[in-house]
Write a protein that holds these residues in place. Structure first.
Motif, PDB file in Angstrom:
ATOM      1  N   ILE A   1     -11.144 -23.578 -58.683  1.00 31.38           N
ATOM      2  CA  ILE A   1     -11.666 -23.693 -57.325  1.00 31.38           C
ATOM      3  C   ILE A   1     -13.173 -23.508 -57.388  1.00 31.38           C
ATOM      4  O   ILE A   1     -13.667 -22.409 -57.670  1.00 31.38           O
ATOM      5  CB  ILE A   1     -11.036 -22.645 -56.392  1.00 31.38           C
ATOM      6  CG1 ILE A   1      -9.510 -22.779 -56.392  1.00 31.38           C
ATOM      7  CG2 ILE A   1     -11.580 -22.790 -54.967  1.00 31.38           C
ATOM      8  CD1 ILE A   1      -8.793 -21.628 -55.704  1.00 31.38           C
ATOM      9  N   ASP A   2     -13.916 -24.586 -57.173  1.00 30.49           N
ATOM     10  CA  ASP A   2     -15.380 -24.623 -57.198  1.00 30.49           C
ATOM     11  C   ASP A   2     -15.939 -24.369 -58.602  1.00 30.49           C
ATOM     12  O   ASP A   2     -15.247 -23.872 -59.494  1.00 30.49           O
ATOM     13  CB  ASP A   2     -15.980 -23.652 -56.180  1.00 30.49           C
ATOM     14  CG  ASP A   2     -15.757 -24.121 -54.739  1.00 30.49           C
ATOM     15  OD1 ASP A   2     -15.698 -25.343 -54.523  1.00 30.49           O
ATOM     16  OD2 ASP A   2     -15.649 -23.274 -53.839  1.00 30.49           O
TER      17      ASP A   2
ATOM     18  N   VAL B   1     -10.613 -28.034 -57.324  1.00 32.38           N
ATOM     19  CA  VAL B   1     -10.806 -27.996 -55.879  1.00 32.38           C
ATOM     20  C   VAL B   1     -12.291 -27.807 -55.599  1.00 32.38           C
ATOM     21  O   VAL B   1     -12.907 -26.850 -56.093  1.00 32.38           O
ATOM     22  CB  VAL B   1     -10.008 -26.844 -55.238  1.00 32.38           C
ATOM     23  CG1 VAL B   1     -10.213 -26.826 -53.716  1.00 32.38           C
ATOM     24  CG2 VAL B   1      -8.526 -26.963 -55.570  1.00 32.38           C
TER      25      VAL B   1
ATOM     26  N   THR C   1     -14.730 -27.210 -52.486  1.00 31.48           N
ATOM     27  CA  THR C   1     -14.547 -26.825 -51.083  1.00 31.48           C
ATOM     28  C   THR C   1     -15.646 -27.322 -50.154  1.00 31.48           C
ATOM     29  O   THR C   1     -15.430 -27.435 -48.946  1.00 31.48           O
ATOM     30  CB  THR C   1     -14.441 -25.292 -50.957  1.00 31.48           C
ATOM     31  OG1 THR C   1     -15.645 -24.685 -51.450  1.00 31.48           O
ATOM     32  CG2 THR C   1     -13.240 -24.768 -51.746  1.00 31.48           C
ATOM     33  N   ASN C   2     -16.841 -27.605 -50.675  1.00 27.01           N
ATOM     34  CA  ASN C   2     -17.912 -28.174 -49.854  1.00 27.01           C
ATOM     35  C   ASN C   2     -18.983 -28.775 -50.752  1.00 27.01           C
ATOM     36  O   ASN C   2     -18.818 -28.836 -51.972  1.00 27.01           O
ATOM     37  CB  ASN C   2     -18.505 -27.127 -48.888  1.00 27.01           C
ATOM     38  CG  ASN C   2     -19.139 -25.953 -49.616  1.00 27.01           C
ATOM     39  OD1 ASN C   2     -19.848 -26.117 -50.608  1.00 27.01           O
ATOM     40  ND2 ASN C   2     -18.886 -24.743 -49.141  1.00 27.01           N
TER      41      ASN C   2
ATOM     42  N   HIS D   1     -21.195 -24.025 -54.694  1.00 27.59           N
ATOM     43  CA  HIS D   1     -19.786 -24.371 -54.888  1.00 27.59           C
ATOM     44  C   HIS D   1     -19.578 -25.591 -55.790  1.00 27.59           C
ATOM     45  O   HIS D   1     -18.550 -25.676 -56.470  1.00 27.59           O
ATOM     46  CB  HIS D   1     -19.122 -24.596 -53.531  1.00 27.59           C
ATOM     47  CG  HIS D   1     -19.123 -23.377 -52.661  1.00 27.59           C
ATOM     48  ND1 HIS D   1     -18.073 -22.486 -52.617  1.00 27.59           N
ATOM     49  CD2 HIS D   1     -20.065 -22.876 -51.826  1.00 27.59           C
ATOM     50  CE1 HIS D   1     -18.360 -21.497 -51.784  1.00 27.59           C
ATOM     51  NE2 HIS D   1     -19.569 -21.709 -51.295  1.00 27.59           N
TER      52      HIS D   1
ATOM     53  N   PRO E   1     -11.931 -31.731 -49.204  1.00 31.57           N
ATOM     54  CA  PRO E   1     -11.637 -31.901 -47.781  1.00 31.57           C
ATOM     55  C   PRO E   1     -11.945 -33.321 -47.309  1.00 31.57           C
ATOM     56  O   PRO E   1     -13.046 -33.828 -47.523  1.00 31.57           O
ATOM     57  CB  PRO E   1     -12.539 -30.867 -47.101  1.00 31.57           C
ATOM     58  CG  PRO E   1     -13.630 -30.606 -48.077  1.00 31.57           C
ATOM     59  CD  PRO E   1     -13.036 -30.794 -49.432  1.00 31.57           C
TER      60      PRO E   1
ATOM     61  N   SER F   1     -16.349 -26.295 -44.698  1.00 27.32           N
ATOM     62  CA  SER F   1     -15.730 -26.049 -46.005  1.00 27.32           C
ATOM     63  C   SER F   1     -14.206 -26.102 -45.926  1.00 27.32           C
ATOM     64  O   SER F   1     -13.606 -25.910 -44.858  1.00 27.32           O
ATOM     65  CB  SER F   1     -16.143 -24.674 -46.540  1.00 27.32           C
ATOM     66  OG  SER F   1     -17.528 -24.580 -46.722  1.00 27.32           O
ATOM     67  N   LEU F   2     -13.605 -26.339 -47.074  1.00 28.56           N
ATOM     68  CA  LEU F   2     -12.150 -26.321 -47.197  1.00 28.56           C
ATOM     69  C   LEU F   2     -11.664 -24.871 -47.178  1.00 28.56           C
ATOM     70  O   LEU F   2     -12.055 -24.054 -48.008  1.00 28.56           O
ATOM     71  CB  LEU F   2     -11.738 -26.995 -48.504  1.00 28.56           C
ATOM     72  CG  LEU F   2     -10.244 -27.082 -48.813  1.00 28.56           C
ATOM     73  CD1 LEU F   2      -9.528 -27.911 -47.762  1.00 28.56           C
ATOM     74  CD2 LEU F   2     -10.024 -27.667 -50.200  1.00 28.56           C
TER      75      LEU F   2
ATOM     76  N   SER G   1     -14.008 -20.087 -48.764  1.00 31.31           N
ATOM     77  CA  SER G   1     -15.226 -20.780 -49.199  1.00 31.31           C
ATOM     78  C   SER G   1     -16.458 -20.123 -48.575  1.00 31.31           C
ATOM     79  O   SER G   1     -16.658 -18.931 -48.730  1.00 31.31           O
ATOM     80  CB  SER G   1     -15.142 -22.263 -48.840  1.00 31.31           C
ATOM     81  OG  SER G   1     -16.237 -22.978 -49.372  1.00 31.31           O
TER      82      SER G   1
END
Length: 297
Positions: A73-74, A100, A102-103, A108, A127, A180-181, A196
């Motif tokens: 994640i990121d 993943v 998130t933005n 990130h 997203p 963000s997700l 996030s």
């Protein structure tokens, strides 16, 4: 001639003995522990493993799913890459089943271009609402499968773990971080909420639309513990047992507003960890119980 026969029998016996040792060794390596409190480390644990990595500037979290798949994640900032690369090497990772993003903020996704040169990424989850803005700063290879998700969607990651997507949704916020997700990982009876970089505006929308779906045993605090978020109404709805702040700033150098967030977390009875002080925080979950491991670097 007799000595030749004896030599042959000794040779056969030695091969069998070595094979037996090899099999025993293999079986020992294959043994996995289901109870997080009986596990000596994350390597011998058979359940869900989540490592909230301690980076100098940005955020990155590794998730090892129960059936062996991996999800990152990121990717932190570009400046974080030497540290992130070391973490990946320690885990002997050369590929990821899921990444993943998130933005589109540097904290990130800044390390993506460096990561993509060394790690094979099978699927990227991002997203749907801000997919194009992320794609502009992260040039994906043509062979990478992209999965754009939206609020209300449930993504099955393996037989035991699913991703419940909560944000972003229409309309867009002016603040990029609030788009963000935001999602929960659900593993049996346990829930892990990832926020996030969102702040109070996005939290208000979450409370309006998903107040009954926010409860989580573990909360990844939004925006590195910024005072712009983690409001008391949001904390009340989440009711976390554990809160994790991923930041490179040690507790004694946090801004006054960030200490207010720490006070609110304390008043909510959440056991709070700051990665700059505690190092990487790893959680072992079997879907019923969980255990926290601190790995100070």
């Amino acid at each position: 001639m007799l000595w030749k026969k004896e030599w042959r029998w000794l040779l056969v016996f030695g091969v069998i003995l070595l094979a037996g040792c090899s099999i025993d060794s293999h079986l020992q390596e294959a043994v996995k522990v289901e109870d997080p409190y009986e596990s000596e480390n994350e390597q011998d644990f058979s359940g869900l493993v989540i490592s909230y990595w301690a980076l100098p500037h940005g955020e990155s979290t590794l998730v090892r799913l129960p059936y062996g798949k991996t999800m990152l994640i990121d990717t932190g900032t570009a400046e974080d890459w030497p540290v992130l690369s070391e973490y990946l090497a320690e885990q002997k990772l050369t590929r990821l089943d899921y990444l993943v993003l998130t933005n589109d903020q540097p904290e990130h996704v800044g390390g993506y271009s460096l990561l993509s040169k060394q790690i094979l990424v099978e699927n990227v989850i991002l997203p749907k609402l801000v997919k194009e803005t992320i794609q502009r700063v992260t040039p994906f290879r043509s062979d990478v499968r992209q999965l754009a998700v939206e609020a209300g969607q449930m993504v099955t990651l393996d037989k035991e773990v699913s991703m419940n997507v909560l944000l972003p949704d229409e309309p867009l916020f002016l603040s990029p971080q609030n788009n963000s997700l935001v999602f929960r990982l659900v593993h049996g009876n346990l829930r892990f909420l990832f926020t996030s970089g969102v702040n109070e505006k996005a939290e208000e929308r979450l409370l309006e639309r998903y107040a009954g779906q926010l409860k989580a045993e573990v909360l990844k605090v939004g925006d590195e513990g910024s005072s712009q978020g983690t409001s008391q109404p949001f904390l009340t709805a989440v009711d976390p047992q554990v809160a994790i702040i991923q930041t490179g700033k040690p507790r004694d150098k946090m801004k006054e507003g960030q200490t207010e967030v720490l006070e609110r977390l304390g008043e909510s009875w959440a056991e709070t960890y700051i990665t700059s002080d505690a190092g990487t925080i790893t959680i072992l979950s079997n879907g019923k119980d969980y255990r926290i491991l601190k790995q100070k670097k």
